[in-house]
Design a protein around this motif. Structure first.
Motif, mmCIF file in Angstrom:
data_model
loop_
_atom_site.group_PDB
_atom_site.id
_atom_site.type_symbol
_atom_site.label_atom_id
_atom_site.label_comp_id
_atom_site.label_asym_id
_atom_site.label_seq_id
_atom_site.Cartn_x
_atom_site.Cartn_y
_atom_site.Cartn_z
ATOM 1 N N ALA A 129 53.335 69.991 83.520
ATOM 2 C CA ALA A 129 54.381 68.973 83.585
ATOM 3 C C ALA A 129 54.988 68.723 82.201
ATOM 4 N N PHE A 130 54.153 68.721 81.170
ATOM 5 C CA PHE A 130 54.623 68.528 79.799
ATOM 6 C C PHE A 130 55.617 69.621 79.407
ATOM 7 N N LEU A 131 55.285 70.876 79.701
ATOM 8 C CA LEU A 131 56.140 71.996 79.303
ATOM 9 C C LEU A 131 57.403 72.086 80.153
ATOM 10 N N ALA A 132 57.361 71.577 81.375
ATOM 11 C CA ALA A 132 58.528 71.655 82.255
ATOM 12 C C ALA A 132 59.707 70.857 81.721
ATOM 13 N N GLU A 133 59.448 69.875 80.874
ATOM 14 C CA GLU A 133 60.504 68.983 80.385
ATOM 15 C C GLU A 133 60.867 69.230 78.925
ATOM 16 N N ARG A 134 60.365 70.327 78.341
ATOM 17 C CA ARG A 134 60.575 70.581 76.922
ATOM 18 C C ARG A 134 60.890 72.048 76.669
ATOM 19 N N THR A 135 61.399 72.335 75.481
ATOM 20 C CA THR A 135 61.652 73.706 75.057
ATOM 21 C C THR A 135 60.498 74.160 74.182
ATOM 22 N N LEU A 136 59.861 75.224 74.568
ATOM 23 C CA LEU A 136 58.700 75.727 73.854
ATOM 24 C C LEU A 136 59.119 76.406 72.550
ATOM 25 N N LYS A 137 58.398 76.098 71.471
ATOM 26 C CA LYS A 137 58.625 76.718 70.171
ATOM 27 C C LYS A 137 57.513 77.689 69.786
ATOM 28 N N ARG A 138 56.274 77.305 70.107
ATOM 29 C CA ARG A 138 55.129 78.143 69.758
ATOM 30 C C ARG A 138 54.005 77.895 70.752
ATOM 31 N N LEU A 139 53.295 78.967 71.106
ATOM 32 C CA LEU A 139 52.100 78.852 71.946
ATOM 33 C C LEU A 139 51.047 79.813 71.409
ATOM 34 N N LYS A 140 49.864 79.287 71.180
ATOM 35 C CA LYS A 140 48.765 80.089 70.647
ATOM 36 C C LYS A 140 47.516 79.879 71.490
ATOM 37 N N ILE A 141 46.995 80.953 72.056
ATOM 38 C CA ILE A 141 45.739 80.928 72.803
ATOM 39 C C ILE A 141 44.615 81.390 71.878
ATOM 40 N N THR A 142 43.541 80.614 71.825
ATOM 41 C CA THR A 142 42.342 81.003 71.094
ATOM 42 C C THR A 142 41.171 80.887 72.057
ATOM 43 N N TRP A 143 40.639 82.019 72.479
ATOM 44 C CA TRP A 143 39.596 82.059 73.518
ATOM 45 C C TRP A 143 38.432 82.878 72.957
ATOM 46 N N LYS A 144 37.459 82.186 72.384
ATOM 47 C CA LYS A 144 36.354 82.865 71.702
ATOM 48 C C LYS A 144 35.025 82.305 72.186
ATOM 49 N N GLU A 145 34.147 83.207 72.609
ATOM 50 C CA GLU A 145 32.853 82.771 73.139
ATOM 51 C C GLU A 145 31.791 83.818 72.843
ATOM 52 N N ASP A 146 30.565 83.492 73.186
ATOM 53 C CA ASP A 146 29.405 84.345 72.913
ATOM 54 C C ASP A 146 29.015 85.083 74.192
ATOM 55 N N VAL A 147 29.269 86.388 74.237
ATOM 56 C CA VAL A 147 28.983 87.158 75.444
ATOM 57 C C VAL A 147 27.496 87.121 75.793
ATOM 58 N N ARG A 148 26.634 87.034 74.797
ATOM 59 C CA ARG A 148 25.192 87.002 75.077
ATOM 60 C C ARG A 148 24.798 85.715 75.802
ATOM 61 N N ARG A 149 25.538 84.667 75.582
ATOM 62 C CA ARG A 149 25.246 83.389 76.225
ATOM 63 C C ARG A 149 25.742 83.352 77.660
#
Length: 307
Positions: A129-149
């Motif tokens: 809903a937030f993005l539907a009403e605004r113009t996006l300038k930057r988006l960064k995904i950071t998805w880091k986890e421990d595969v052993r866990r």
């Protein structure tokens, strides 16, 4: 009356998520389990999907919580037997398999649900809903986890079709494709493969955004300590941060939503609605990004990985 359901694959994700979600939903009654190695107390146990379909024809729905490599065969048999099918993510090991399953569901008049559990996290609708009403300038995904866990000793994730770091990374891509008000496409990728493994342990992605926003994703399976599942966005009217895999949302640095882990409970609510309405939900857009990453990605060899 509750639908009779069989759960295929009784591993970590089934015990941690599927079984509690089913137990908490009055629309479902867990009647049987299919697994070569484990069962669930109080319900029928079968070694194979063929045995289940033969001995429990009254079961209407099959939920598959098995690795993607064997999933097509199991799903196809269930659909051909007239059962509704729910697929753990990713829905298959290839796009062609998924399209074939979608066609089988139509042919046999049953429901097929390709689930993306991260889309059902508590704060995802608010970010959309937030993005539907605004113009996006930057988006960064950071998805880091421990595969052993999260995948202790699970060798299938390192085999072809297992997707490696994209097994969790596709969760982020499922959120991306849900919250953006328009589609984007991948422009480049760098994939880090351990020298002894067939799938990547880390990946960096870049996307083309039709409004010109800077958009990227950073996936890594080597993170120890605190785990990171964040999406940061900047717009023409403020910034937002989705964290904890979609449970928490901050806008301009202020907490807006602090949710809990309701993802799988919400999946089974959605599945019940699909069965009641006689419809399917097979959105493959997150998987398209993964396939494009393997197609466009520059391969880098890194240190070997062992559990």
């Amino acid at each position: 009356m509750a639908e009779k359901l069989a759960l295929v694959g009784i591993g970590k994700i089934a015990r941690d998520q599927h079984i509690p979600a089913i137990a908490g939903n009055p629309d479902w009654q867990l009647e049987a389990a299919v697994s070569r190695h484990a069962g669930v107390d109080g319900i029928d146990h079968f070694q194979t999907i063929d045995e289940l379909l033969e001995k429990r024809p009254d079961i209407t729905t099959v939920s598959l919580a098995i690795p993607p490599q064997p999933r097509f065969e199991y799903a196809a048999k269930a659909l051909k037997a007239g059962k509704h099918v729910m697929l753990e993510k990713p829905p298959g090991q290839s796009l062609a398999e998924c399209y074939a399953l979608e066609a089988l569901a139509r042919e046999h008049g049953v429901t097929l649900f390709a689930t993306w559990h991260s889309r059902y996290a508590d704060s995802v609708p608010a970010l959309k809903a937030f993005l539907a009403e605004r113009t996006l300038k930057r988006l960064k995904i950071t998805w880091k986890e421990d595969v052993r866990r999260w995948h202790p000793g699970q060798e299938w994730i390192w085999e072809p079709g297992g997707m490696g770091v994209f097994d969790p990374g596709i969760n982020a891509l499922s959120i991306l494709t849900e919250v953006l008000p328009y589609p984007v496409h991948l422009t480049g990728a760098t994939l880090e493969f351990p020298e002894n493994r067939a799938t990547p342990i880390a990946a960096g992605l870049t996307f083309a955004d039709p409004v010109g926003a800077e958009m990227s994703a950073d996936f890594d399976w080597r993170q120890e300590g605190p785990q990171t599942w964040d999406i940061d966005v900047e717009t023409d009217r403020g910034a937002a941060k989705l964290s904890l895999g979609g449970e928490k949302l901050e806008i301009d640095g202020e907490p807006v939503i602090q949710g809990a882990n309701h993802e799988y409970a919400n999946l089974y609510v959605r599945m019940a609605d699909l069965v009641k309405s006689g419809t399917s939900d097979v959105d493959l857009s997150p998987m398209i990004h993964v396939c494009d990453a393997f197609s466009l990605g520059r391969r880098v060899i890194t240190d070997p990985f062992e559990f």
